[in-house]
Design a protein around this motif. Structure first.
Motif, PDB file in Angstrom:
ATOM      1  N   LYS A 211      46.369  46.443  50.062  1.00  0.00           N
ATOM      2  CA  LYS A 211      45.201  47.109  49.297  1.00  0.00           C
ATOM      3  C   LYS A 211      45.047  46.528  47.679  1.00  0.00           C
ATOM      4  O   LYS A 211      43.710  46.752  47.323  1.00  0.00           O
ATOM      5  CB  LYS A 211      45.848  48.544  49.174  1.00  0.00           C
ATOM      6  N   CYS A 212      46.195  46.314  47.258  1.00  0.00           N
ATOM      7  CA  CYS A 212      46.111  45.399  46.037  1.00  0.00           C
ATOM      8  C   CYS A 212      45.047  44.055  45.896  1.00  0.00           C
ATOM      9  O   CYS A 212      44.135  43.855  45.181  1.00  0.00           O
ATOM     10  CB  CYS A 212      47.209  45.098  45.075  1.00  0.00           C
ATOM     11  N   ILE A 213      45.290  43.540  47.057  1.00  0.00           N
ATOM     12  CA  ILE A 213      44.436  42.337  47.300  1.00  0.00           C
ATOM     13  C   ILE A 213      42.886  42.500  47.364  1.00  0.00           C
ATOM     14  O   ILE A 213      42.072  41.943  46.580  1.00  0.00           O
ATOM     15  CB  ILE A 213      44.827  41.272  48.539  1.00  0.00           C
ATOM     16  N   PHE A 214      42.817  43.467  48.295  1.00  0.00           N
ATOM     17  CA  PHE A 214      41.482  43.997  48.555  1.00  0.00           C
ATOM     18  C   PHE A 214      40.683  44.531  47.249  1.00  0.00           C
ATOM     19  O   PHE A 214      39.582  44.279  47.034  1.00  0.00           O
ATOM     20  CB  PHE A 214      41.546  45.136  49.536  1.00  0.00           C
ATOM     21  N   ILE A 215      41.314  45.371  46.594  1.00  0.00           N
ATOM     22  CA  ILE A 215      40.805  45.826  45.214  1.00  0.00           C
ATOM     23  C   ILE A 215      40.450  44.830  44.480  1.00  0.00           C
ATOM     24  O   ILE A 215      39.602  44.943  43.621  1.00  0.00           O
ATOM     25  CB  ILE A 215      41.766  47.271  44.757  1.00  0.00           C
ATOM     26  N   SER A 216      41.540  44.090  44.076  1.00  0.00           N
ATOM     27  CA  SER A 216      41.364  42.912  42.974  1.00  0.00           C
ATOM     28  C   SER A 216      40.077  42.030  43.306  1.00  0.00           C
ATOM     29  O   SER A 216      39.328  41.654  42.476  1.00  0.00           O
ATOM     30  CB  SER A 216      42.409  42.183  42.909  1.00  0.00           C
ATOM     31  N   LYS A 217      39.814  41.743  44.807  1.00  0.00           N
ATOM     32  CA  LYS A 217      39.042  40.841  45.080  1.00  0.00           C
ATOM     33  C   LYS A 217      37.542  41.390  44.917  1.00  0.00           C
ATOM     34  O   LYS A 217      36.652  40.687  44.747  1.00  0.00           O
ATOM     35  CB  LYS A 217      39.181  40.354  46.579  1.00  0.00           C
ATOM     36  N   LEU A 218      37.543  42.858  45.277  1.00  0.00           N
ATOM     37  CA  LEU A 218      36.415  43.501  45.114  1.00  0.00           C
ATOM     38  C   LEU A 218      35.873  43.797  43.589  1.00  0.00           C
ATOM     39  O   LEU A 218      34.627  43.252  43.365  1.00  0.00           O
ATOM     40  CB  LEU A 218      36.642  44.868  45.590  1.00  0.00           C
ATOM     41  N   CYS A 219      36.710  44.015  42.927  1.00  0.00           N
ATOM     42  CA  CYS A 219      36.533  44.083  41.325  1.00  0.00           C
ATOM     43  C   CYS A 219      35.961  42.806  40.662  1.00  0.00           C
ATOM     44  O   CYS A 219      35.054  42.562  39.770  1.00  0.00           O
ATOM     45  CB  CYS A 219      37.584  44.616  40.643  1.00  0.00           C
ATOM     46  N   LYS A 220      36.652  41.678  41.172  1.00  0.00           N
ATOM     47  CA  LYS A 220      36.390  40.157  40.839  1.00  0.00           C
ATOM     48  C   LYS A 220      34.953  39.920  41.047  1.00  0.00           C
ATOM     49  O   LYS A 220      34.309  39.288  40.327  1.00  0.00           O
ATOM     50  CB  LYS A 220      37.444  39.118  41.461  1.00  0.00           C
ATOM     51  N   ASP A 221      34.746  40.069  42.358  1.00  0.00           N
ATOM     52  CA  ASP A 221      33.367  39.604  42.922  1.00  0.00           C
ATOM     53  C   ASP A 221      32.404  40.613  42.100  1.00  0.00           C
ATOM     54  O   ASP A 221      31.033  39.835  42.032  1.00  0.00           O
ATOM     55  CB  ASP A 221      33.202  40.103  44.265  1.00  0.00           C
ATOM     56  N   ILE A 222      32.537  41.885  42.037  1.00  0.00           N
ATOM     57  CA  ILE A 222      31.566  42.729  41.180  1.00  0.00           C
ATOM     58  C   ILE A 222      31.327  41.928  39.685  1.00  0.00           C
ATOM     59  O   ILE A 222      30.124  41.805  39.169  1.00  0.00           O
ATOM     60  CB  ILE A 222      31.861  44.015  41.388  1.00  0.00           C
ATOM     61  N   ILE A 223      32.475  41.807  39.149  1.00  0.00           N
ATOM     62  CA  ILE A 223      32.529  41.566  37.566  1.00  0.00           C
ATOM     63  C   ILE A 223      31.684  39.847  37.680  1.00  0.00           C
ATOM     64  O   ILE A 223      30.546  39.952  36.655  1.00  0.00           O
ATOM     65  CB  ILE A 223      33.786  41.365  37.010  1.00  0.00           C
ATOM     66  N   VAL A 224      32.014  39.113  38.481  1.00  0.00           N
ATOM     67  CA  VAL A 224      31.346  37.732  38.331  1.00  0.00           C
ATOM     68  C   VAL A 224      29.940  38.055  38.711  1.00  0.00           C
ATOM     69  O   VAL A 224      28.775  37.181  37.913  1.00  0.00           O
ATOM     70  CB  VAL A 224      32.058  36.973  39.547  1.00  0.00           C
ATOM     71  N   TYR A 225      29.424  38.861  39.657  1.00  0.00           N
ATOM     72  CA  TYR A 225      28.225  38.830  40.024  1.00  0.00           C
ATOM     73  C   TYR A 225      27.416  39.452  38.980  1.00  0.00           C
ATOM     74  O   TYR A 225      26.279  38.892  38.656  1.00  0.00           O
ATOM     75  CB  TYR A 225      27.830  39.817  41.194  1.00  0.00           C
ATOM     76  N   LEU A 226      27.797  40.643  38.285  1.00  0.00           N
ATOM     77  CA  LEU A 226      27.144  41.226  37.286  1.00  0.00           C
ATOM     78  C   LEU A 226      27.004  40.258  36.035  1.00  0.00           C
ATOM     79  O   LEU A 226      25.998  40.124  35.480  1.00  0.00           O
ATOM     80  CB  LEU A 226      27.823  42.495  36.761  1.00  0.00           C
ATOM     81  N   TYR A 227      28.092  39.350  35.847  1.00  0.00           N
ATOM     82  CA  TYR A 227      28.028  38.647  34.628  1.00  0.00           C
ATOM     83  C   TYR A 227      27.196  37.492  34.901  1.00  0.00           C
ATOM     84  O   TYR A 227      26.362  37.296  33.820  1.00  0.00           O
ATOM     85  CB  TYR A 227      29.366  37.790  34.329  1.00  0.00           C
ATOM     86  N   ARG A 228      26.930  36.818  35.859  1.00  0.00           N
ATOM     87  CA  ARG A 228      26.006  35.847  36.126  1.00  0.00           C
ATOM     88  C   ARG A 228      24.754  36.293  36.446  1.00  0.00           C
ATOM     89  O   ARG A 228      23.655  35.415  36.161  1.00  0.00           O
ATOM     90  CB  ARG A 228      26.659  34.892  37.338  1.00  0.00           C
ATOM     91  N   SER A 229      24.632  37.253  36.719  1.00  0.00           N
ATOM     92  CA  SER A 229      23.048  37.881  37.097  1.00  0.00           C
ATOM     93  C   SER A 229      22.545  38.241  35.598  1.00  0.00           C
ATOM     94  O   SER A 229      21.426  37.872  35.415  1.00  0.00           O
ATOM     95  CB  SER A 229      23.054  39.228  37.650  1.00  0.00           C
ATOM     96  N   PHE A 230      23.364  38.694  34.535  1.00  0.00           N
ATOM     97  CA  PHE A 230      22.697  39.149  33.230  1.00  0.00           C
ATOM     98  C   PHE A 230      22.866  37.798  32.270  1.00  0.00           C
ATOM     99  O   PHE A 230      21.986  37.991  31.309  1.00  0.00           O
ATOM    100  CB  PHE A 230      23.208  40.329  32.798  1.00  0.00           C
ATOM    101  N   PHE A 231      23.821  37.256  32.440  1.00  0.00           N
ATOM    102  CA  PHE A 231      24.212  36.251  31.239  1.00  0.00           C
ATOM    103  C   PHE A 231      23.851  34.620  31.817  1.00  0.00           C
ATOM    104  O   PHE A 231      23.793  34.059  30.916  1.00  0.00           O
ATOM    105  CB  PHE A 231      25.562  36.351  30.562  1.00  0.00           C
TER     106      PHE A 231
END
Length: 286
Positions: free
Chosen positions: A250-270
């Protein structure tokens, strides 16, 4: 004697394919410890490229050329595996190369017994020479004797190098390449296999992974797009579905999901959607 089937998916790749074939035909087999066949799957190339590969290989008895409609990389790999006759299947891209001791080093490992999947690292090949840079390098984790541990590590990050990977044919027939994502099914396939099968890292050979303008280095993975995020999410969900679903998973699943969302948002906007560091992968036609 060990028998290998070397599968090369081919799509409009005339520029480098003969170097790939030469690296296979020049394998060191002084000990006569193995035999091999080469299976080239022409996945809907245009007439010029299709004619080229036919003319260049028609006189080579160890090479079988198959023509099919374009179905993408994963489909071409499965097609080649289905046509194979060897005990083990080796995968190599149409523009990559094997070192001359590749099959010998794998044969030595197979003779020890009990190994289903053997992979190696690869050196980037650029400007017609091998560089000193490894595709994975020290990012490859310690390989465990327990398949589930390797499965967990692969879920965190795809450390498997596909160039020159060797897999028991019966394993690939039972767990073929996932074709849902036309050109991106390798990571899903590795998870599927590593969940149950033994893994060995062959540090006695390095393949050559070619970088050039036409490969996916500058296309599929150079941009962290919404499609990439969807694929990563699918990988994450697939991992969790196959796992024991305990607290670690569960920890791996949640951490990977959060990382992907953060990376996507960061690269999309910045970052304009582009990565600051390119993630190198293979090119394939649509």
């Amino acid at each position: 004697m060990i028998s290998f089937s070397i599968v090369i998916p081919f799509y409009n790749g005339s520029e480098f394919i003969m170097e790939t074939i030469s690296s296979i035909l020049n394998q060191d087999n002084k000990q006569r410890s193995f035999t091999f066949e080469v299976i080239i799957v022409n996945d809907g190339s245009d007439k010029e490229n299709a004619d080229f590969i036919y003319q260049k290989t028609k006189h080579l008895e160890c090479i079988s050329l198959y023509d099919k409609e374009n179905g993408g990389l994963m489909n071409a790999l499965n097609y080649g595996v289905a046509k194979s006759k060897g005990d083990y299947v080796i995968i190599i891209g149409q523009d990559d190369m094997l070192s001359e001791n590749h099959l010998n080093s794998i044969s030595d490992i197979i003779q020890e017994g009990g190994i289903d999947v053997i992979f190696n690292d690869a050196l980037y090949y650029s400007n017609e020479r091998a560089t000193n840079f490894l595709v994975r390098g020290d990012k490859i984790p310690k390989i465990s004797n327990e398949p589930y541990d390797n499965f967990i590590n692969c879920a965190k990050w795809n450390f498997i190098v596909s160039t020159g990977i060797c897999i028991k044919r019966e394993v690939l027939l039972d767990k073929p390449f996932v074709e849902q994502y036309k050109n991106q099914g390798e990571w899903l396939t590795w998870l599927r296999i590593l969940r149950e099968h033994s893994l060995y890292f062959n540090n006695n050979t390095k393949a050559l992974y070619r970088r050039h303008n036409a490969n996916m280095t500058n296309d599929l993975f150079s941009r962290f797009s919404l499609n990439n995020m969807k694929y990563n999410l699918h990988v994450n969900l697939y991992f969790y579905k196959l796992s024991y679903r305990g607290s670690r998973e569960k920890c791996i699943f949640i951490s990977k999901l959060c990382k992907d969302i953060i990376v996507y948002l960061y690269r999309s906007f910045f970052g304009g959607g582009r990565t600051h560091k390119k993630i190198f992968s293979k090119n394939w036609g649509s």
